[in-house]
Design a protein around this motif. Structure first.
Motif, PDB file in Angstrom:
ATOM      1  N   TYR A   1       0.824  -1.200   0.000  1.00 36.70           N
ATOM      2  CA  TYR A   1       0.000   0.000   0.000  1.00 36.70           C
ATOM      3  C   TYR A   1       0.866   1.260   0.000  1.00 36.70           C
ATOM      4  O   TYR A   1       1.732   1.418   0.856  1.00 36.70           O
ATOM      5  CB  TYR A   1      -0.933   0.007   1.219  1.00 36.70           C
ATOM      6  CG  TYR A   1      -1.816   1.214   1.274  1.00 36.70           C
ATOM      7  CD1 TYR A   1      -2.945   1.292   0.470  1.00 36.70           C
ATOM      8  CD2 TYR A   1      -1.507   2.280   2.093  1.00 36.70           C
ATOM      9  CE1 TYR A   1      -3.755   2.408   0.498  1.00 36.70           C
ATOM     10  CE2 TYR A   1      -2.305   3.408   2.131  1.00 36.70           C
ATOM     11  CZ  TYR A   1      -3.426   3.472   1.326  1.00 36.70           C
ATOM     12  OH  TYR A   1      -4.216   4.581   1.344  1.00 36.70           O
ATOM     13  N   GLY A   2       0.641   2.119  -0.998  1.00 38.93           N
ATOM     14  CA  GLY A   2       1.372   3.378  -1.083  1.00 38.93           C
ATOM     15  C   GLY A   2       2.515   3.391  -2.078  1.00 38.93           C
ATOM     16  O   GLY A   2       3.033   4.460  -2.397  1.00 38.93           O
ATOM     17  N   ILE A   3       2.917   2.238  -2.588  1.00 32.75           N
ATOM     18  CA  ILE A   3       4.002   2.208  -3.576  1.00 32.75           C
ATOM     19  C   ILE A   3       3.444   2.639  -4.929  1.00 32.75           C
ATOM     20  O   ILE A   3       2.329   2.272  -5.303  1.00 32.75           O
ATOM     21  CB  ILE A   3       4.672   0.822  -3.665  1.00 32.75           C
ATOM     22  CG1 ILE A   3       5.984   0.903  -4.455  1.00 32.75           C
ATOM     23  CG2 ILE A   3       3.723  -0.205  -4.272  1.00 32.75           C
ATOM     24  CD1 ILE A   3       6.829  -0.351  -4.385  1.00 32.75           C
ATOM     25  N   SER A   4       4.202   3.435  -5.658  1.00 35.26           N
ATOM     26  CA  SER A   4       3.769   3.842  -6.994  1.00 35.26           C
ATOM     27  C   SER A   4       4.166   2.760  -7.994  1.00 35.26           C
ATOM     28  O   SER A   4       5.145   2.033  -7.775  1.00 35.26           O
ATOM     29  CB  SER A   4       4.417   5.169  -7.388  1.00 35.26           C
ATOM     30  OG  SER A   4       5.795   4.992  -7.651  1.00 35.26           O
ATOM     31  N   PRO A   5       3.429   2.632  -9.089  1.00 34.57           N
ATOM     32  CA  PRO A   5       3.802   1.654 -10.112  1.00 34.57           C
ATOM     33  C   PRO A   5       5.228   1.866 -10.634  1.00 34.57           C
ATOM     34  O   PRO A   5       5.950   0.907 -10.881  1.00 34.57           O
ATOM     35  CB  PRO A   5       2.777   1.874 -11.224  1.00 34.57           C
ATOM     36  CG  PRO A   5       1.603   2.489 -10.541  1.00 34.57           C
ATOM     37  CD  PRO A   5       2.171   3.311  -9.416  1.00 34.57           C
ATOM     38  N   LYS A   6       5.637   3.130 -10.755  1.00 31.93           N
ATOM     39  CA  LYS A   6       6.986   3.427 -11.234  1.00 31.93           C
ATOM     40  C   LYS A   6       8.033   2.898 -10.251  1.00 31.93           C
ATOM     41  O   LYS A   6       9.015   2.267 -10.655  1.00 31.93           O
ATOM     42  CB  LYS A   6       7.150   4.937 -11.411  1.00 31.93           C
ATOM     43  CG  LYS A   6       8.528   5.337 -11.885  1.00 31.93           C
ATOM     44  CD  LYS A   6       8.679   6.838 -11.974  1.00 31.93           C
ATOM     45  CE  LYS A   6      10.103   7.170 -12.401  1.00 31.93           C
ATOM     46  NZ  LYS A   6      10.505   8.489 -12.039  1.00 31.93           N
TER      47      LYS A   6
ATOM     48  N   LEU B   1      11.725  -3.822  -8.820  1.00 33.51           N
ATOM     49  CA  LEU B   1      11.724  -5.165  -9.413  1.00 33.51           C
ATOM     50  C   LEU B   1      12.847  -5.298 -10.438  1.00 33.51           C
ATOM     51  O   LEU B   1      13.544  -6.313 -10.472  1.00 33.51           O
ATOM     52  CB  LEU B   1      10.368  -5.478 -10.042  1.00 33.51           C
ATOM     53  CG  LEU B   1       9.245  -5.751  -9.050  1.00 33.51           C
ATOM     54  CD1 LEU B   1       7.897  -5.746  -9.767  1.00 33.51           C
ATOM     55  CD2 LEU B   1       9.457  -7.077  -8.332  1.00 33.51           C
ATOM     56  N   ARG B   2      13.039  -4.282 -11.253  1.00 30.07           N
ATOM     57  CA  ARG B   2      14.101  -4.306 -12.258  1.00 30.07           C
ATOM     58  C   ARG B   2      15.468  -4.399 -11.582  1.00 30.07           C
ATOM     59  O   ARG B   2      16.331  -5.187 -11.986  1.00 30.07           O
ATOM     60  CB  ARG B   2      14.022  -3.059 -13.146  1.00 30.07           C
ATOM     61  CG  ARG B   2      14.910  -3.143 -14.375  1.00 30.07           C
ATOM     62  CD  ARG B   2      14.724  -1.966 -15.331  1.00 30.07           C
ATOM     63  NE  ARG B   2      13.326  -1.701 -15.650  1.00 30.07           N
ATOM     64  CZ  ARG B   2      12.639  -0.604 -15.272  1.00 30.07           C
ATOM     65  NH1 ARG B   2      13.237   0.347 -14.563  1.00 30.07           N
ATOM     66  NH2 ARG B   2      11.386  -0.438 -15.606  1.00 30.07           N
TER      67      ARG B   2
ATOM     68  N   ILE C   1      13.287 -13.255 -10.417  1.00 32.18           N
ATOM     69  CA  ILE C   1      13.120 -13.726 -11.802  1.00 32.18           C
ATOM     70  C   ILE C   1      11.813 -13.148 -12.316  1.00 32.18           C
ATOM     71  O   ILE C   1      10.781 -13.198 -11.639  1.00 32.18           O
ATOM     72  CB  ILE C   1      13.039 -15.257 -11.878  1.00 32.18           C
ATOM     73  CG1 ILE C   1      14.348 -15.891 -11.451  1.00 32.18           C
ATOM     74  CG2 ILE C   1      12.665 -15.709 -13.290  1.00 32.18           C
ATOM     75  CD1 ILE C   1      14.283 -17.405 -11.339  1.00 32.18           C
ATOM     76  N   ARG C   2      11.860 -12.606 -13.518  1.00 28.28           N
ATOM     77  CA  ARG C   2      10.672 -12.073 -14.185  1.00 28.28           C
ATOM     78  C   ARG C   2      10.319 -13.022 -15.313  1.00 28.28           C
ATOM     79  O   ARG C   2      11.123 -13.223 -16.221  1.00 28.28           O
ATOM     80  CB  ARG C   2      10.972 -10.676 -14.726  1.00 28.28           C
ATOM     81  CG  ARG C   2       9.824 -10.036 -15.466  1.00 28.28           C
ATOM     82  CD  ARG C   2      10.282  -8.653 -15.973  1.00 28.28           C
ATOM     83  NE  ARG C   2       9.194  -7.877 -16.461  1.00 28.28           N
ATOM     84  CZ  ARG C   2       8.823  -7.828 -17.731  1.00 28.28           C
ATOM     85  NH1 ARG C   2       9.496  -8.512 -18.645  1.00 28.28           N
ATOM     86  NH2 ARG C   2       7.798  -7.083 -18.088  1.00 28.28           N
ATOM     87  N   GLN C   3       9.150 -13.602 -15.241  1.00 29.71           N
ATOM     88  CA  GLN C   3       8.695 -14.543 -16.273  1.00 29.71           C
ATOM     89  C   GLN C   3       7.539 -13.910 -17.041  1.00 29.71           C
ATOM     90  O   GLN C   3       6.521 -13.564 -16.452  1.00 29.71           O
ATOM     91  CB  GLN C   3       8.235 -15.852 -15.624  1.00 29.71           C
ATOM     92  CG  GLN C   3       7.744 -16.898 -16.599  1.00 29.71           C
ATOM     93  CD  GLN C   3       8.847 -17.426 -17.492  1.00 29.71           C
ATOM     94  OE1 GLN C   3       9.912 -17.778 -17.014  1.00 29.71           O
ATOM     95  NE2 GLN C   3       8.603 -17.469 -18.772  1.00 29.71           N
ATOM     96  N   THR C   4       7.723 -13.750 -18.358  1.00 28.84           N
ATOM     97  CA  THR C   4       6.697 -13.164 -19.212  1.00 28.84           C
ATOM     98  C   THR C   4       6.068 -14.254 -20.066  1.00 28.84           C
ATOM     99  O   THR C   4       6.768 -15.101 -20.624  1.00 28.84           O
ATOM    100  CB  THR C   4       7.308 -12.092 -20.137  1.00 28.84           C
ATOM    101  OG1 THR C   4       8.014 -11.150 -19.328  1.00 28.84           O
ATOM    102  CG2 THR C   4       6.236 -11.370 -20.926  1.00 28.84           C
ATOM    103  N   TYR C   5       4.740 -14.219 -20.157  1.00 30.82           N
ATOM    104  CA  TYR C   5       3.997 -15.200 -20.949  1.00 30.82           C
ATOM    105  C   TYR C   5       3.371 -14.495 -22.141  1.00 30.82           C
ATOM    106  O   TYR C   5       2.797 -13.413 -22.004  1.00 30.82           O
ATOM    107  CB  TYR C   5       2.916 -15.867 -20.095  1.00 30.82           C
ATOM    108  CG  TYR C   5       3.489 -16.625 -18.926  1.00 30.82           C
ATOM    109  CD1 TYR C   5       3.848 -17.960 -19.050  1.00 30.82           C
ATOM    110  CD2 TYR C   5       3.693 -15.999 -17.699  1.00 30.82           C
ATOM    111  CE1 TYR C   5       4.395 -18.654 -17.983  1.00 30.82           C
ATOM    112  CE2 TYR C   5       4.232 -16.687 -16.621  1.00 30.82           C
ATOM    113  CZ  TYR C   5       4.578 -18.006 -16.770  1.00 30.82           C
ATOM    114  OH  TYR C   5       5.119 -18.692 -15.713  1.00 30.82           O
ATOM    115  N   ALA C   6       3.484 -15.115 -23.300  1.00 29.77           N
ATOM    116  CA  ALA C   6       2.944 -14.544 -24.531  1.00 29.77           C
ATOM    117  C   ALA C   6       1.436 -14.793 -24.594  1.00 29.77           C
ATOM    118  O   ALA C   6       0.971 -15.719 -25.251  1.00 29.77           O
ATOM    119  CB  ALA C   6       3.643 -15.134 -25.745  1.00 29.77           C
TER     120      ALA C   6
END
Length: 117
Positions: free
Chosen positions: A49-54, A60-61, A70-75
């Motif tokens: 709560y309170g963290i901005s998306p940016k 995370l980056r 680990i960042r897992q992206t799904y198509a």
């Protein structure tokens, strides 16, 4: 000469190097939330709560670059992205557990158990 010595100390001191990774605002809380398993961006955003998306994206980056997340992206449509801790990240959970114990013992004595995290 002193600046070089300090820089060298930071490079070889394991406490200083760990502190540099986890000292950013929200970083430990992101790791805490990922300790329970895979999370999507919006799940992390809701729990922090309170963290901005940016800020969440930046943290995370940074954690991904450090080999902690680990960042897992799904198509898929819409795209699905999930985050989880690496083995290196899982090892930080014990640090958070120690901080939780310390906080409960020394900092949260007057708060109800439900507010102690």
């Amino acid at each position: 000469m002193e600046l070089t010595k300090t820089h060298l100390d930071d490079a070889v001191c394991p406490v200083a190097r760990t502190a540099a990774i986890i000292s950013g605002k929200w970083t430990l809380l992101i790791i805490r939330d990922l300790a329970s398993g895979l999370k999507r961006f919006h799940q992390l955003e809701r729990s922090l709560y309170g963290i901005s998306p940016k800020t969440l994206s930046e943290r995370l980056r940074s954690l991904e670059e450090e080999g902690i997340v680990i960042r897992q992206t799904y198509a898929e449509v819409p795209p699905r992205v999930e985050y989880s801790l690496t083995e290196k990240g899982q090892d930080l959970v014990s640090v958070i557990d120690c901080m939780r114990s310390y906080g409960k013992r020394w900092l949260c004595q007057d708060k109800p158990a439900s507010e102690r995290g």
